[in-house]
Design an enzyme around this catalytic site. Structure first.
Site, PDB file in Angstrom:
ATOM      1  N   CYS A   1       0.941  -1.421   0.099  1.00 29.59           N
ATOM      2  CA  CYS A   1       0.010  -0.220   0.082  1.00 29.59           C
ATOM      3  C   CYS A   1       0.911   1.196   0.142  1.00 29.59           C
ATOM      4  CB  CYS A   1      -0.963  -0.212   1.325  1.00 29.59           C
ATOM      5  SG  CYS A   1      -0.237  -0.105   2.834  1.00 29.59           S
TER       6      CYS A   1
ATOM      7  N   HIS B   1      -2.756   1.310   6.668  1.00 25.70           N
ATOM      8  CA  HIS B   1      -2.939   1.071   5.395  1.00 25.70           C
ATOM      9  C   HIS B   1      -3.240   2.342   4.905  1.00 25.70           C
ATOM     10  CE1 HIS B   1      -4.301  -1.181   1.750  1.00 25.70           C
ATOM     11  NE2 HIS B   1      -5.286  -0.099   1.858  1.00 25.70           N
TER      12      HIS B   1
ATOM     13  N   HIS C   1      -5.811   1.927  -4.489  1.00 25.52           N
ATOM     14  CA  HIS C   1      -4.865   1.249  -3.455  1.00 25.52           C
ATOM     15  C   HIS C   1      -4.376  -0.299  -3.585  1.00 25.52           C
ATOM     16  CE1 HIS C   1      -8.071  -0.881  -0.729  1.00 25.52           C
ATOM     17  NE2 HIS C   1      -8.311  -0.755  -1.924  1.00 25.52           N
TER      18      HIS C   1
END
Length: 392
Positions: free
Chosen positions: A304, A352, A364
């Protein structure tokens, strides 16, 4: 005389034994109770599908957290290795200069030996125990030329600096070893968490996997609904700002102002940021479909923070490697004011991140086994959103 006892129904008992019909029913009940007692613990031992889903999600989040630690350890190790290499190169160069200084002193000693003069051994300068010794030292110093004195001073300086750099290199090597150990530990943790998640998923039946997929589909539908709601709110807010700006401009014009610029209280859009954001988003969109791989920074795969770092690097902006550093690399803005290019962070431990593309959506790299994709920022619920940061 009549008996006061009531007569028993025929066939109720025979020598203390129940009739076959009742005996069979009783035995059946006992057997069922026994089976239930045996089966109950087995049913309790198996977690519910919801528990499995939560456990798998938790393991993936723990793996992401461990991945951030791995990324940080990897970055630290790389920097430390670079420092060690620099120090070792410096030590090698200084050692070469030290050897050259030693050779120069040796040449002076050889020349003085051939001419019968005493060798300019610097150690003799420290051994003046008697007046005669001191007198001999003074005579020796008088015989030494200026070039000889410079050579001695250079040798002593080079020797001191070389020893100092060697010590720094030794300490840096020890730090590098510690960093490598931390890197191995973080890597092992990620691998262990992912293995646990895979094991849990492998135990699900085909029916349970289908039910889990249905649950995920419902979650995505709810996330899309929330994204649409945010998009409407942002559009309404933008429209209200534009209307207020027009009214302000109109009021200024009707008042006969002779100023050269508008007095609108709404600040102009940051065109510089929008230009950079467009470049970052163009890069991110080009990565859609590439696999998530923990610790990866491209070009074939990403995690990520590796994706967001690479996207903004394409726009000329350098971001730190980890999510918990990226969250501090910009200005925090309200979710209602999120603009394309902003970074959206998730969970209390900031494990994240995705890059906002507008209308409640982001690009993402979700988790192992998935690919870079567009998805609602509400993919894991509204409460999962930690913050929004504008990086440039």
């Amino acid at each position: 005389m009549a008996s006061h006892r009531k007569s028993r129904p025929t066939g109720t008992r025979m020598a203390g034994i129940r009739t076959p019909a009742l005996a069979t029913a009783a035995l059946t009940s006992v057997a069922l109770l026994s089976q239930s007692a045996t089966a109950a613990p087995a049913a309790d031992d198996k977690p519910s599908l919801e528990d499995v889903e939560k456990k798998v999600d938790d393991l993936y989040r723990q793996a992401e957290s461990a991945t951030d630690k791995y990324n940080a350890a990897k970055e630290k190790t790389a920097k430390q290795r670079k420092r060690v290499d620099t120090l070792l190169d410096d030590v090698a160069q200084r050692t070469q200069k030290l050897n050259e200084a030693r050779e120069e002193l040796g040449s002076f000693a050889s020349a003085q030996y051939r001419t019968g003069a005493a060798a300019p051994d610097t150690a003799t300068f420290l051994l003046a125990d008697t007046p005669q010794d001191y007198f001999d030292q003074t005579q020796l110093m008088d015989r030494m030329t200026g070039r000889q004195k410079v050579a001695v001073d250079d040798y002593v300086t080079q020797q001191s600096e070389t020893m100092k750099k060697r010590q720094e290199a030794t300490e840096s090597l020890e730090t590098l070893t510690d960093s490598q150990d931390g890197l191995k530990t973080a890597k092992a943790t990620v691998q262990r968490k992912l293995a646990e998640a895979r094991e849990l998923m492998s135990k699900l039946t085909a029916e349970e996997k289908a039910r889990l997929a249905a649950i995920e589909k419902e979650k995505r539908a709810e996330a899309a609904r929330k994204a649409d709601e945010l998009a409407r709110q942002q559009a309404a807010r933008q429209q209200a700002q534009e209307e207020a700006s027009r009214q302000q401009d109109g009021g200024t014009a009707s008042s006969g102002s002779t100023g050269s610029g508008s007095t609108s209280s709404t600040p102009p859009a940051d065109s510089s940021y929008a230009t950079k954001a467009d470049k970052a988003l163009a890069f991110a969109r080009a990565q859609i479909g590439k696999p998530y791989v923990w610790g990866a920074v491209g070009p074939g795969s990403y995690d990520c923070s590796g994706l967001t770092q690479a996207a903004w690097k394409a726009a000329g902006v350098t971001l730190p490697r980890t999510t918990y550093d990226q969250v501090n690399a910009g200005t925090t803005v309200p979710l209602s004011q999120a603009q394309p290019g902003d970074l959206v962070f998730f969970y209390d431990d900031v494990t994240h991140v995705g890059i906002y593309i507008g209308n409640g959506m982001m690009i993402h790299a979700p988790k192992p086994g998935t690919y870079v994709r567009e998805e609602s920022i509400y993919y894991d619920g509204e409460s999962a959103i930690h913050s929004v940061v504008r990086p440039a």
